[in-house]
Write a protein that holds these residues in place. Sequence first.
Motif, PDB file in Angstrom:
ATOM      1  N   PHE A 149       0.866  -1.380  -0.015  1.00  0.00           N
ATOM      2  CA  PHE A 149       0.019   0.010  -0.168  1.00  0.00           C
ATOM      3  C   PHE A 149       0.770   1.231  -0.166  1.00  0.00           C
ATOM      4  O   PHE A 149       0.588   2.283  -0.817  1.00  0.00           O
ATOM      5  N   VAL A 150       1.838   1.144   0.877  1.00  0.00           N
ATOM      6  CA  VAL A 150       2.922   2.588   0.814  1.00  0.00           C
ATOM      7  C   VAL A 150       3.477   2.571  -0.610  1.00  0.00           C
ATOM      8  O   VAL A 150       3.711   3.588  -1.212  1.00  0.00           O
ATOM      9  N   GLU A 151       4.080   1.587  -1.074  1.00  0.00           N
ATOM     10  CA  GLU A 151       4.452   1.697  -2.592  1.00  0.00           C
ATOM     11  C   GLU A 151       3.356   2.187  -3.601  1.00  0.00           C
ATOM     12  O   GLU A 151       3.773   2.997  -4.153  1.00  0.00           O
ATOM     13  N   ASN A 189       1.080   4.092  -3.106  1.00  0.00           N
ATOM     14  CA  ASN A 189       0.658   5.413  -2.992  1.00  0.00           C
ATOM     15  C   ASN A 189       1.759   6.471  -2.728  1.00  0.00           C
ATOM     16  O   ASN A 189       1.699   7.663  -2.037  1.00  0.00           O
ATOM     17  N   GLN A 190       2.964   6.042  -3.053  1.00  0.00           N
ATOM     18  CA  GLN A 190       4.248   6.769  -3.034  1.00  0.00           C
ATOM     19  C   GLN A 190       4.137   7.880  -3.787  1.00  0.00           C
ATOM     20  O   GLN A 190       4.547   9.097  -3.211  1.00  0.00           O
ATOM     21  N   ASP A 191       3.589   8.158  -4.923  1.00  0.00           N
ATOM     22  CA  ASP A 191       3.491   9.365  -5.490  1.00  0.00           C
ATOM     23  C   ASP A 191       2.578  10.529  -4.760  1.00  0.00           C
ATOM     24  O   ASP A 191       2.826  11.600  -4.687  1.00  0.00           O
ATOM     25  N   ASP A 192       1.466   9.960  -3.868  1.00  0.00           N
ATOM     26  CA  ASP A 192       0.874  10.912  -3.100  1.00  0.00           C
ATOM     27  C   ASP A 192       1.652  11.496  -2.283  1.00  0.00           C
ATOM     28  O   ASP A 192       1.551  12.698  -1.780  1.00  0.00           O
ATOM     29  N   VAL A 193       2.524  10.480  -1.562  1.00  0.00           N
ATOM     30  CA  VAL A 193       3.522  11.014  -0.442  1.00  0.00           C
ATOM     31  C   VAL A 193       4.709  11.869  -0.963  1.00  0.00           C
ATOM     32  O   VAL A 193       4.724  12.994  -0.478  1.00  0.00           O
ATOM     33  N   LEU A 194       4.935  11.673  -2.441  1.00  0.00           N
ATOM     34  CA  LEU A 194       6.055  12.570  -2.759  1.00  0.00           C
ATOM     35  C   LEU A 194       5.259  14.249  -3.182  1.00  0.00           C
ATOM     36  O   LEU A 194       6.019  15.143  -2.829  1.00  0.00           O
ATOM     37  N   ALA A 251       2.858  15.311  -1.426  1.00  0.00           N
ATOM     38  CA  ALA A 251       2.555  16.055  -0.131  1.00  0.00           C
ATOM     39  C   ALA A 251       3.782  16.592   0.230  1.00  0.00           C
ATOM     40  O   ALA A 251       3.830  17.826   0.618  1.00  0.00           O
ATOM     41  N   GLN A 252       4.921  15.985   0.121  1.00  0.00           N
ATOM     42  CA  GLN A 252       6.285  16.464   0.775  1.00  0.00           C
ATOM     43  C   GLN A 252       6.574  17.978  -0.206  1.00  0.00           C
ATOM     44  O   GLN A 252       6.985  18.561   0.258  1.00  0.00           O
ATOM     45  N   TYR A 303       4.476  20.625   1.277  1.00  0.00           N
ATOM     46  CA  TYR A 303       4.902  20.984   2.529  1.00  0.00           C
ATOM     47  C   TYR A 303       6.374  21.540   2.408  1.00  0.00           C
ATOM     48  O   TYR A 303       6.389  22.748   3.096  1.00  0.00           O
TER      49      TYR A 303
END
Lengths: 137, 137
Positions: free
Chosen positions: A115-117, A119-124, A126-127, A130
């Motif tokens: 799941f983390v892998e 959704n990594q695009d969303d995390v990047l 968000a970063q 931020y």
Amino acid sequence: MDPLVRPESASDADADLAYNVFARACPSRTTLEHVTGRWGALTLGALHDGTFRFNELRRRVDGVSEKMLSQTLHALERDGLVHRDAQPTNPPRVDYRLTPLGEQIAERLLTLIHFVEGNQDDVLAAQRRYDESQAGR
Amino acid sequence: MDPLVRPESASDADADLAYNVFARACPSRTTLEHVTGRWGALTLGALHDGTFRFNELRRRVDGVSEKMLSQTLHALERDGLVHRDAQPTNPPRVDYRLTPLGEQIAERLLTLIHFVEGNQDDVLAAQRRYDESQAGR
DNA sequence: GGTTGCGCTAACGAAAAGTTAGTGCTTTCC
DNA sequence: GGAAAGCACTAACTTTTCGTTAGCGCAACC
């Protein structure tokens, strides 16, 4: 104030919950740390694919040092999640694989990992947001 | 040798898997470390129950220092898993809650956490067996 | 016969985590 | 009304953990 940390024993509906990771001294917290630790999680994930020798594992878990892989495997073996099969040949041959309990934990871990892998695009994204919002500060 | 670490791009059936935690330099590995880290996992777990202020969280996650909670929350906020709502009152009031993505990750984490808690007796038994087998050595 | 691989362990420097102290203001207790 | 505690942190310092390097004895490969 309804704390997650229960004092000693819960005598009500939660009676089946004997352990609580949110409590400082709970042994399950240590187990969770072995399972979710930096190398523990990757090692369990790698072992889900089958049986591997020490240096095979080392290549699969990219970046792990021999020392840390050794430590990690010992901790997981002690917790009963990994089975270690050492043949006293020379050079030694040592095979590692998951125990049934280790399998079940690895499955749940891989659900999280994938799941983390995924959704990594969303995390990047968000970063980036931020970092921009913090730029002028 | 069929390594988990793929070189750059996978052009076959795994094309949807753009990220791979087993690769040393993959950004998803950093995200996974924030999520499964010692305090990250407990913080996400605690926030699954609702919205909390800084010191409320600190009491729920037993044993965390102010410094580590602060660091952990900042990392999770930057990754887009936690929303931070700071009201500029005096004294300041800061509320933390999960984002939708954070919710989904916390759910999968709690599945793992509860499983570990539920099987802690087996782990303790395995540890006793291991320690006994190592005693005379 | 020199290199590589095997599965580790010991020693050491670097990085991370934990501890303590302090901030300025407000509410609560006695 | 004065003292103490709570709020959400940050900075400085110490301790623990981690990563890196070196070494072990043996065997297969080139």
